[in-house]
Design an enzyme around this catalytic site. Structure first.
Site, PDB file in Angstrom:
ATOM      1  CD  GLU A 116     -78.800  32.638  27.389  1.00  0.00           C
ATOM      2  OE1 GLU A 116     -78.614  33.771  26.893  1.00  0.00           O
ATOM      3  OE2 GLU A 116     -79.030  31.630  26.713  1.00  0.00           O
ATOM      4  CG  HIS A 139     -83.626  31.609  30.856  1.00  0.00           C
ATOM      5  ND1 HIS A 139     -84.661  31.690  29.956  1.00  0.00           N
ATOM      6  CD2 HIS A 139     -82.789  30.659  30.369  1.00  0.00           C
ATOM      7  CE1 HIS A 139     -84.451  30.833  28.971  1.00  0.00           C
ATOM      8  NE2 HIS A 139     -83.319  30.191  29.201  1.00  0.00           N
ATOM      9  CG  HIS A 141     -85.434  25.745  29.296  1.00  0.00           C
ATOM     10  ND1 HIS A 141     -84.315  24.949  29.101  1.00  0.00           N
ATOM     11  CD2 HIS A 141     -85.036  27.012  29.014  1.00  0.00           C
ATOM     12  CE1 HIS A 141     -83.291  25.703  28.709  1.00  0.00           C
ATOM     13  NE2 HIS A 141     -83.698  26.961  28.661  1.00  0.00           N
ATOM     14  CD  GLU A 169    -105.449  33.524  42.478  1.00  0.00           C
ATOM     15  OE1 GLU A 169    -104.233  33.274  42.473  1.00  0.00           O
ATOM     16  OE2 GLU A 169    -106.193  33.372  43.435  1.00  0.00           O
ATOM     17  CG  HIS A 210     -84.626  29.214  24.705  1.00  0.00           C
ATOM     18  ND1 HIS A 210     -83.344  29.428  24.253  1.00  0.00           N
ATOM     19  CD2 HIS A 210     -84.497  28.935  26.024  1.00  0.00           C
ATOM     20  CE1 HIS A 210     -82.488  29.265  25.247  1.00  0.00           C
ATOM     21  NE2 HIS A 210     -83.166  28.966  26.339  1.00  0.00           N
TER      22      HIS A 210
HETATM   23  O1  2HA Z   1     -77.866  28.178  30.365  1.00  0.00           O
HETATM   24  O2  2HA Z   1     -80.966  27.924  29.544  1.00  0.00           O
HETATM   25  O3  2HA Z   1     -80.547  29.648  27.584  1.00  0.00           O
HETATM   26  C1  2HA Z   1     -78.732  27.326  29.768  1.00  0.00           C
HETATM   27  C2  2HA Z   1     -79.843  28.028  29.118  1.00  0.00           C
HETATM   28  C3  2HA Z   1     -79.506  28.842  27.956  1.00  0.00           C
HETATM   29 ZN    ZN Z   2     -82.485  28.582  28.200  1.00  0.00          ZN
END
Ligand code: 2HA
Ligand code: ZN
Length: 272
Positions: A116, A139, A141, A169, A210
């Site tokens: 990414e 990033h 999840h 908040e 995602h």
């Molecule tokens: O690298 O989260 O979006 C693993 C991820 C890809």
């Molecule tokens: Zn990801």
């Protein structure tokens, strides 16, 4: 030369990835972090003339030439970073051509930066254009944020409004709201460009079904942004199927934003 494993920025990456793993946000190789470092600070630990190898990035990061980043490795697990930083992390500098990364440390098993990287570096460029102090792109999840993607409209105003309603908040922590992208193929320049476009306006961007991107001046600030969204999403997921008896009203949110003196997205509230 000091030992790189003692560098505060390496420790921060180890602690943060461990924390995110422990929270269940970054299963397997899920998630990635890039953190722009101060050249003089890195020079206390590494010889900046010693390029271990060069790795093409596949896109032009002309605005970042000479900038140094510590970045999680592709295919690497957040779970493992703290036990083996030298294999799971790398320190790269964007070369003079803007399209090559010079490896200064890490990816010791022959690996490379996260798939990414386009979304990360393009987001850095976009954030720096509106906030010269931005240093971090993250990033992840997060479970409830992701769950919410399946049951809530993927509309910026509606998504932000729902999150703002879930914790007092929220409007203070992310008054700029949250950008939303539809599901897109990850790891591409296209999703990188779309993310960066949103990042010019928002410090938080949902990648539909995602995960989430956050940006900030420090690791703590960026982590805190994602953490606050995830908490609000958790309250939403715990209550969405139940009758709503009480709610934070739009006038309350306006009062909050004004009391804390934050510039908020007025168009994301339903007030005349
Ligand atoms: O690298 O989260 O979006 C693993 C991820 C890809
Ligand atoms: Zn990801």
């Amino acid at each position: 030369m000091k030992n790189i494993l003692d560098a505060p920025f390496v420790k921060e990456m180890c602690d943060t990835t461990a924390n995110m793993y422990r929270l269940g946000w970054d299963e397997r190789n899920g998630g990635n972090i890039s953190y722009m470092l101060d050249k003089n600070e890195v020079a206390e630990y590494l010889d900046l003339n010693n390029v271990i190898r060069t790795i093409p990035t596949g896109f032009d990061a002309a605005d970042l030439i000479g900038k140094i980043f510590i970045v999680t490795g592709t295919g690497k697990y957040f779970k493992n970073v703290k036990y083996d930083p030298e294999n799971n992390l790398g320190i790269i500098r964007i070369a003079k051509d803007g399209t090559t990364a010079e490896l200064l440390w890490g990816y010791a098993d022959g690996g490379k930066f996260t798939s990414e990287l386009p979304a990360h570096l393009m987001s850095h460029m976009a954030r720096l254009s509106v906030d010269p102090e931005n240093r971090v792109v993250m990033h992840s999840h997060p479970t409830n944020t992701l769950a919410m993607n399946y049951v809530h409209e993927l509309d910026e105003k509606k998504f932000t409004h729902t999150l703002w309603e879930m914790c007092t908040e929220c409007i203070v922590v992310f008054p700029d709201g949250i950008g939303v992208l539809p599901w897109m193929l990850c790891g591409t320049n296209e999703i990188g460009e779309a993310t960066a476009k949103k990042m010019a306006e928002f410090r938080l961007v949902i990648w539909g079904m995602h995960g989430i991107y956050g940006a900030g001046k420090t690791i703590d600030e960026t982590f805190g942004l994602i953490e606050t969204v995830e908490k609000a999403a958790q309250i939403y997921m715990l209550t969405a199927h139940l009758p709503r008896v009480n709610t934070i009203k739009d006038e309350d949110m306006k009062t909050l934003a004004e009391a804390f003196g934050v510039e908020y997205r007025k168009d994301f509230l339903n007030l005349d």
